[in-house]
Design a protein around this motif. Sequence first.
Motif, short mmCIF file in Angstrom:
data_model
loop_
_atom_site.label_atom_id
_atom_site.label_comp_id
_atom_site.label_asym_id
_atom_site.label_seq_id
_atom_site.Cartn_x
_atom_site.Cartn_y
_atom_site.Cartn_z
N LEU A 17 0.82 -1.20 0.00
CA LEU A 17 0.00 0.00 0.00
C LEU A 17 0.86 1.26 0.00
N VAL A 18 1.89 1.26 0.83
CA VAL A 18 2.81 2.41 0.87
C VAL A 18 3.49 2.58 -0.49
N CYS A 19 3.89 1.48 -1.10
CA CYS A 19 4.52 1.57 -2.43
C CYS A 19 3.55 2.10 -3.47
N PHE A 20 2.27 1.67 -3.40
CA PHE A 20 1.27 2.18 -4.34
C PHE A 20 1.05 3.67 -4.18
N LEU A 21 0.94 4.12 -2.93
CA LEU A 21 0.57 5.50 -2.67
C LEU A 21 1.75 6.48 -2.68
N VAL A 22 2.95 6.00 -2.38
CA VAL A 22 4.09 6.91 -2.26
C VAL A 22 5.20 6.60 -3.26
N VAL A 23 5.67 5.37 -3.24
CA VAL A 23 6.87 5.04 -4.03
C VAL A 23 6.60 5.08 -5.53
N ALA A 24 5.53 4.43 -5.99
CA ALA A 24 5.26 4.39 -7.44
C ALA A 24 5.04 5.80 -8.01
N PRO A 25 4.22 6.67 -7.37
CA PRO A 25 4.10 8.03 -7.90
C PRO A 25 5.42 8.80 -7.87
N ALA A 26 6.22 8.59 -6.82
CA ALA A 26 7.50 9.30 -6.74
C ALA A 26 8.45 8.84 -7.84
N VAL A 27 8.49 7.53 -8.10
CA VAL A 27 9.33 7.02 -9.19
C VAL A 27 8.86 7.58 -10.53
N GLY A 28 7.54 7.59 -10.75
CA GLY A 28 7.00 8.16 -12.00
C GLY A 28 7.32 9.64 -12.14
N TRP A 29 7.22 10.38 -11.03
CA TRP A 29 7.50 11.82 -11.05
C TRP A 29 8.97 12.08 -11.41
N VAL A 30 9.86 11.38 -10.74
CA VAL A 30 11.29 11.57 -11.00
C VAL A 30 11.63 11.17 -12.43
N ALA A 31 11.10 10.05 -12.89
CA ALA A 31 11.36 9.61 -14.26
C ALA A 31 10.80 10.61 -15.26
N GLY A 32 9.60 11.12 -15.00
CA GLY A 32 9.01 12.13 -15.89
C GLY A 32 9.84 13.39 -15.96
N LEU A 33 10.37 13.83 -14.81
CA LEU A 33 11.22 15.02 -14.80
C LEU A 33 12.51 14.80 -15.60
N ARG A 34 13.09 13.62 -15.45
CA ARG A 34 14.33 13.32 -16.19
C ARG A 34 14.06 13.26 -17.70
N VAL A 35 12.96 12.60 -18.08
CA VAL A 35 12.61 12.52 -19.50
C VAL A 35 12.30 13.91 -20.04
N ASP A 36 11.60 14.72 -19.25
CA ASP A 36 11.28 16.08 -19.69
C ASP A 36 12.55 16.89 -19.91
N GLY A 37 13.50 16.77 -18.98
CA GLY A 37 14.76 17.49 -19.17
C GLY A 37 15.48 17.08 -20.44
N THR A 38 15.52 15.78 -20.70
CA THR A 38 16.18 15.28 -21.90
C THR A 38 15.46 15.78 -23.15
N LEU A 39 14.12 15.68 -23.17
CA LEU A 39 13.37 16.12 -24.34
C LEU A 39 13.44 17.62 -24.54
N GLN A 40 13.44 18.38 -23.45
CA GLN A 40 13.53 19.84 -23.60
C GLN A 40 14.89 20.24 -24.17
N ARG A 41 15.96 19.55 -23.73
CA ARG A 41 17.28 19.82 -24.31
C ARG A 41 17.30 19.48 -25.80
N ALA A 42 16.69 18.35 -26.16
CA ALA A 42 16.64 17.95 -27.57
C ALA A 42 15.83 18.96 -28.38
N ALA A 43 14.72 19.43 -27.83
CA ALA A 43 13.91 20.43 -28.53
C ALA A 43 14.69 21.73 -28.71
N HIS A 44 15.42 22.13 -27.68
CA HIS A 44 16.22 23.35 -27.77
C HIS A 44 17.31 23.20 -28.84
N GLU A 45 17.99 22.05 -28.84
CA GLU A 45 19.04 21.81 -29.84
C GLU A 45 18.45 21.80 -31.25
#
Length: 194
Positions: A17-45
Amino acid sequence: MRRPTDLFEAWVAFAALVCFLVVAPAVGWVAGLRVDGTLQRAAHEQRQERYLVPAVVVRPAADRAGSTGRAQPSDGPGAPRQTPQRSLIVASWTGPDGSSHEGTVPAAEEPPHPGERFRVWTDPRGRLVGQPLDPSSASFHAGAAGLAIALGAAALVETVRRLVVRRLMHRRYIRLDRAWAAAGPDWGRAGTGI
């Protein structure tokens, strides 16, 4: 009556339950931020390396396969429908480096007329390239990736939880079978010797 495996199963459920409510969203958030940073750099280039230059329609391009992608009058009502495709034209443009180019590109309007102007994306040497990635599209793709990773993490947690519970149930059944086997010869007669 509480077996030790019952307590362990409760802790596994709580951890899931803790993993569902806390860990999984946190992992998704961090991964989304990293992917966004990579894609934003690619878009800028891409915005730095691609140029929108004016082009002029020279003539319609010759049909490559003898078909324009449109339904022909001889096609019957039972014939499969083809998706309409944009017609191809031959256009000329000048690259950012001053070089002249001519090539086949999809028409911006139907039907294209020689001499009409439109714009194409090129690299610094004047070669045709795709449109650069839009920052909002990059953010959307990063959000989708983060959501997919969060759902994948939640699915992994649920799979592990189910495997642990299955293993616990298997152990319970083995213990129950042993207890039945030990009580079996005298079961129901309470030591009467019959």
